[in-house]
Scaffold this motif. Structure first.
Motif, PDB file in Angstrom:
ATOM      1  N   PRO A   1       0.925  -1.164   0.073  1.00  0.00           N
ATOM      2  CA  PRO A   1      -0.157  -0.090  -0.109  1.00  0.00           C
ATOM      3  C   PRO A   1       0.889   1.172  -0.036  1.00  0.00           C
ATOM      4  N   GLY A   2       0.574   2.152  -0.994  1.00  0.00           N
ATOM      5  CA  GLY A   2       1.093   3.670  -0.888  1.00  0.00           C
ATOM      6  C   GLY A   2       2.631   3.502  -1.833  1.00  0.00           C
ATOM      7  N   PHE A   3       2.935   2.519  -2.194  1.00  0.00           N
ATOM      8  CA  PHE A   3       4.032   2.126  -3.303  1.00  0.00           C
ATOM      9  C   PHE A   3       3.619   2.546  -4.795  1.00  0.00           C
ATOM     10  N   THR A   4       4.171   3.917  -5.102  1.00  0.00           N
ATOM     11  CA  THR A   4       3.781   3.873  -6.585  1.00  0.00           C
ATOM     12  C   THR A   4       5.027   3.392  -7.506  1.00  0.00           C
ATOM     13  N   ILE A   5       4.738   3.364  -8.854  1.00  0.00           N
ATOM     14  CA  ILE A   5       5.930   2.704  -9.632  1.00  0.00           C
ATOM     15  C   ILE A   5       7.053   3.287  -9.398  1.00  0.00           C
ATOM     16  N   ALA A   6       7.013   4.777  -9.360  1.00  0.00           N
ATOM     17  CA  ALA A   6       8.452   5.431  -9.147  1.00  0.00           C
ATOM     18  C   ALA A   6       9.058   4.941  -7.949  1.00  0.00           C
ATOM     19  N   ILE A   7       8.337   4.731  -6.737  1.00  0.00           N
ATOM     20  CA  ILE A   7       8.900   4.208  -5.534  1.00  0.00           C
ATOM     21  C   ILE A   7       9.643   3.058  -5.623  1.00  0.00           C
ATOM     22  N   GLY A   8       8.566   2.028  -6.428  1.00  0.00           N
ATOM     23  CA  GLY A   8       9.074   0.610  -6.631  1.00  0.00           C
ATOM     24  C   GLY A   8      10.316   0.400  -7.329  1.00  0.00           C
ATOM     25  N   PHE A   9      10.431   1.568  -8.435  1.00  0.00           N
ATOM     26  CA  PHE A   9      11.652   1.498  -9.239  1.00  0.00           C
ATOM     27  C   PHE A   9      12.749   1.958  -8.283  1.00  0.00           C
ATOM     28  N   LEU A  10      12.548   2.847  -7.375  1.00  0.00           N
ATOM     29  CA  LEU A  10      13.612   3.366  -6.629  1.00  0.00           C
ATOM     30  C   LEU A  10      13.838   2.253  -5.682  1.00  0.00           C
ATOM     31  N   LEU A  11      13.207   1.458  -5.105  1.00  0.00           N
ATOM     32  CA  LEU A  11      13.397   0.293  -4.487  1.00  0.00           C
ATOM     33  C   LEU A  11      14.223  -0.822  -5.419  1.00  0.00           C
ATOM     34  N   GLY A  12      13.681  -1.082  -6.683  1.00  0.00           N
ATOM     35  CA  GLY A  12      14.329  -2.010  -7.579  1.00  0.00           C
ATOM     36  C   GLY A  12      15.629  -1.532  -7.778  1.00  0.00           C
ATOM     37  N   GLY A  13      16.040  -0.352  -7.924  1.00  0.00           N
ATOM     38  CA  GLY A  13      17.314   0.313  -8.266  1.00  0.00           C
ATOM     39  C   GLY A  13      18.167  -0.136  -7.403  1.00  0.00           C
ATOM     40  N   ILE A  14      17.892   0.026  -6.051  1.00  0.00           N
ATOM     41  CA  ILE A  14      18.642  -0.085  -4.927  1.00  0.00           C
ATOM     42  C   ILE A  14      19.056  -1.759  -4.716  1.00  0.00           C
ATOM     43  N   VAL A  15      18.140  -2.742  -4.869  1.00  0.00           N
ATOM     44  CA  VAL A  15      18.351  -4.032  -4.532  1.00  0.00           C
ATOM     45  C   VAL A  15      18.666  -4.844  -5.647  1.00  0.00           C
ATOM     46  N   SER A  16      18.603  -4.269  -6.849  1.00  0.00           N
ATOM     47  CA  SER A  16      18.858  -5.173  -8.126  1.00  0.00           C
ATOM     48  C   SER A  16      20.292  -5.268  -8.335  1.00  0.00           C
ATOM     49  N   PRO A  17      21.493  -4.819  -7.862  1.00  0.00           N
ATOM     50  CA  PRO A  17      22.755  -5.215  -8.279  1.00  0.00           C
ATOM     51  C   PRO A  17      23.420  -6.020  -7.235  1.00  0.00           C
ATOM     52  N   PRO A  18      23.781  -7.421  -7.473  1.00  0.00           N
ATOM     53  CA  PRO A  18      24.379  -8.200  -6.839  1.00  0.00           C
ATOM     54  C   PRO A  18      25.880  -7.688  -6.210  1.00  0.00           C
ATOM     55  N   ASP A  19      26.419  -8.103  -5.244  1.00  0.00           N
ATOM     56  CA  ASP A  19      27.407  -7.526  -4.792  1.00  0.00           C
ATOM     57  C   ASP A  19      28.860  -8.340  -4.921  1.00  0.00           C
ATOM     58  N   ALA A  20      29.627  -7.429  -5.493  1.00  0.00           N
ATOM     59  CA  ALA A  20      31.062  -8.166  -6.022  1.00  0.00           C
ATOM     60  C   ALA A  20      31.853  -8.420  -4.676  1.00  0.00           C
ATOM     61  N   VAL A  21      31.987  -7.817  -3.726  1.00  0.00           N
ATOM     62  CA  VAL A  21      32.655  -8.218  -2.342  1.00  0.00           C
ATOM     63  C   VAL A  21      32.048  -9.482  -1.657  1.00  0.00           C
ATOM     64  N   SER A  22      30.718  -9.655  -1.588  1.00  0.00           N
ATOM     65  CA  SER A  22      29.990 -10.812  -1.249  1.00  0.00           C
ATOM     66  C   SER A  22      30.428 -12.112  -1.996  1.00  0.00           C
ATOM     67  N   THR A  23      30.325 -11.923  -3.327  1.00  0.00           N
ATOM     68  CA  THR A  23      30.571 -13.055  -4.354  1.00  0.00           C
ATOM     69  C   THR A  23      31.797 -13.271  -4.384  1.00  0.00           C
ATOM     70  N   GLY A  24      32.873 -12.235  -4.313  1.00  0.00           N
ATOM     71  CA  GLY A  24      34.376 -12.696  -4.272  1.00  0.00           C
ATOM     72  C   GLY A  24      34.537 -13.272  -2.979  1.00  0.00           C
ATOM     73  N   ALA A  25      33.974 -12.896  -1.585  1.00  0.00           N
ATOM     74  CA  ALA A  25      34.519 -13.726  -0.543  1.00  0.00           C
ATOM     75  C   ALA A  25      33.950 -15.123  -0.419  1.00  0.00           C
ATOM     76  N   ILE A  26      32.833 -15.221  -1.183  1.00  0.00           N
ATOM     77  CA  ILE A  26      32.338 -16.757  -1.102  1.00  0.00           C
ATOM     78  C   ILE A  26      33.057 -17.745  -1.955  1.00  0.00           C
ATOM     79  N   MET A  27      33.394 -16.845  -3.142  1.00  0.00           N
ATOM     80  CA  MET A  27      34.257 -17.944  -3.982  1.00  0.00           C
ATOM     81  C   MET A  27      35.779 -18.309  -3.641  1.00  0.00           C
ATOM     82  N   LYS A  28      36.242 -17.442  -2.396  1.00  0.00           N
ATOM     83  CA  LYS A  28      37.411 -17.979  -1.986  1.00  0.00           C
ATOM     84  C   LYS A  28      37.310 -19.328  -1.508  1.00  0.00           C
ATOM     85  N   PHE A  29      36.210 -19.853  -1.100  1.00  0.00           N
ATOM     86  CA  PHE A  29      36.012 -21.381  -0.467  1.00  0.00           C
ATOM     87  C   PHE A  29      35.646 -22.400  -1.281  1.00  0.00           C
ATOM     88  N   VAL A  30      35.277 -22.119  -2.791  1.00  0.00           N
ATOM     89  CA  VAL A  30      35.010 -23.068  -3.828  1.00  0.00           C
ATOM     90  C   VAL A  30      35.825 -22.897  -4.848  1.00  0.00           C
TER      91      VAL A  30
END
Length: 526
Positions: free
Chosen positions: A108-137
């Motif tokens: 409730p209350g989320f417009t398309i613009a606010i949804g895109f704002l949230l989508g832009g925030i959470v859409s990119p995977p993190d290079a640091v987290s991926t690299g840290a995990i890949m050290k063990f495999v």
């Protein structure tokens, strides 16, 4: 200040201890950091740490992106540019659109613009987290380069979406043709500014009488300068830092000496590690205030958690769909470059694992914290809820995907034989043998006329002749240092040429170049 400083020092000490613990447990340290940030938020009486939202990008993003661009293999990025580009731009937009549509319909209350704002925030995977995990495999270097390249470029595309969505929320309208023109300027203008400034910085390093400390100090301020200049002309500071960093990384042997490269590597590794840890801790410290803001808006904690679960499910689903769509498109239109696997089942299971690598992290946190507190004199709509959902997404993707991904890779062996990875030990052995033979021939050809009666040159030639058969570093004196340094430079040139072979892993080349730098520095103290 006297109260805050001990707390900040304790925070850095906690980050270091958590990293040690993560290494012992063989899990990625961002997982423990985000849990620690959550736990810290429940400790009463802690000082309040506030960062101006307008400064959050400027403080954290430039060095993080700059260091990432120096670490990635540009050769592998060029090789897999199609899949990297599609995941970095098309998949990010598809993910942001999916989040926008779902949240607009269900929250409730989320417009398309606010949804895109949230989508832009959470859409990119993190290079640091991926690299840290890949050290063990154990995964192919090409696969790792795809994930790293995607994580580097999708930061730029997601933050461009974030910026446009922020404007749309503030103005209440979105003009597509203006947005398209602005997008082109942000991408191309940012890239051009980054490359131009990087060229100027390289020339400055080459022409000024710098030493290792001054070189390192300059590299610490250069990404900030790239970002600031690009933002002043309303282009993408992120693109400027990424493109400038890639250019300077490719020229590192030209404008930095061995001491600057060796010492700079350690300084940057520590600096970026602390920045990553501090961001996670900051969001943990602000969590009680965020939860209080949610409740003041009439949203219960359970409802907010459900929203976070919903957005997390959308992100994972969108990445899975994108991974399979990329494989289908490649199979139809570019079958020659599709990933190779030992069986049809394994080939079609690979997108499942690639889709499972979408851990979120520091960039998402920085973007969420950068949302202004007020908009047009009023509180920014749903800011606390967006921050809380971002925290839930990061926590869930790190815990669920981050903890299970190494297990899946080890148990399924899906990456065995993928992308035609050469045996690293065989490649390393072949490279070192080639280096020895190259130096021996270089020395013989260059100083052949001076061998007669020159005991020192004959000794060097004999030593390298023996090195071609078995390593022996037991001798060195002042008279032979100049010739020996010339030979080290010759080895670097040989490795740069060898790196043009697409079958050679660039990481192995970089490791050997680092060994040569260490050997050159050793000569200076003998």
């Amino acid at each position: 200040m006297h109260t805050l400083l001990p707390f900040l020092l304790a925070m850095i000490a906690a980050i270091v201890l958590l990293n040690m613990w993560a290494t012992k447990l063989k899990i990625a340290y961002p997982i423990l950091l985000v849990i620690a940030g959550l736990a810290i938020s429940f400790i009463p009486g802690l000082p309040t740490v506030k960062i101006d939202p307008d400064l959050i990008f400027f403080i954290f993003l430039p060095p993080l992106l700059f260091e990432a661009s120096w670490s990635i293999s540009f050769k592998e990025m060029k090789k897999w540019w199609r899949i990297i580009g599609s995941f970095a731009f098309l998949v990010v937009f598809f993910t942001a659109l999916s989040v926008a549509l779902v949240t607009n319909y269900l929250i409730p209350g989320f417009t398309i613009a606010i949804g895109f704002l949230l989508g832009g925030i959470v859409s990119p995977p993190d290079a640091v987290s991926t690299g840290a995990i890949m050290k063990f495999v154990k995964i192919p270097r090409s696969t790792s380069a795809i994930l790293e390249g995607e994580s580097l470029l999708n930061d730029a595309s997601s933050l461009i979406i974030f910026r446009f969505a922020l404007v749309a929320v503030g103005t209440g309208q979105f003009v597509w043709h203006e947005a398209a023109g602005s997008f082109i300027w942000m991408v191309l203008g940012g890239a051009a500014i980054g490359l131009l400034l990087a060229w100027i910085f390289v020339q400055a390093h080459k022409r000024l009488p710098t030493d290792a400390p001054s070189d390192i100090a300059l590299t610490l301020i250069e990404p900030y300068f790239m970002y600031w200049v690009a933002e002043q002309v309303h282009s993408s500071g992120v693109m400027a830092v990424v493109c400038g960093g890639l250019y300077m990384s490719a020229k590192r042997l030209v404008f930095l000496n061995s001491a600057s490269r060796i010492k700079g590597f350690s300084v940057w590794e520590s600096f970026v590690f602390i920045l990553n840890g501090v961001v996670f801790m900051i969001i943990g410290l602000e969590l009680p205030e965020i939860v209080g803001g949610i409740r003041s808006e009439g949203i219960s904690l359970g409802t907010a958690i459900n929203y976070g679960l919903l957005v997390t499910a959308v992100l994972i689903g969108a990445r899975m769909i994108s991974s399979y769509a990329a494989l289908v498109a490649t199979t139809i239109f570019r079958p020659s470059v599709r990933p190779h696997a030992s069986s049809r089942v394994r080939r079609w299971m690979m997108p499942l694992l690639l889709g499972w690598t979408g851990m979120r992290g520091v960039v998402s946190l920085a973007a969420a914290l950068a949302i202004p507190v007020t908009l047009n004199g009023a509180a920014f709509p749903h800011r606390n809820l967006i921050l809380f959902i971002t925290f839930v997404v990061i926590l869930l993707t790190l815990l669920i995907q981050g903890l299970t991904l190494p297990y899946f890779i080890k148990r399924t062996h899906f990456f065995d034989g993928v992308f035609g990875l050469e045996n690293e030990e065989a490649t390393r052995l072949k490279m070192k043998q080639g280096l020895k033979q190259h130096v021996y021939q270089e020395l013989k050809n260059k100083y052949e006329n001076g061998l007669q009666g020159n005991e020192k040159i004959a000794k060097i030639l004999k030593q390298w002749e023996e090195r071609a058969k078995a390593a022996d570093d037991s001798w060195m004196n002042d008279d032979t240092k100049t010739i020996f340094v010339e030979l080290l430079d010759s080895q670097r040139e040989y490795l740069v040429e060898l790196n043009k072979d697409p079958k050679i892993d660039e990481e192995i080349i970089r490791q050997q170049l680092y060994q040569i730098d260490l050997e050159e520095e050793r000569l200076k103290i003998i």
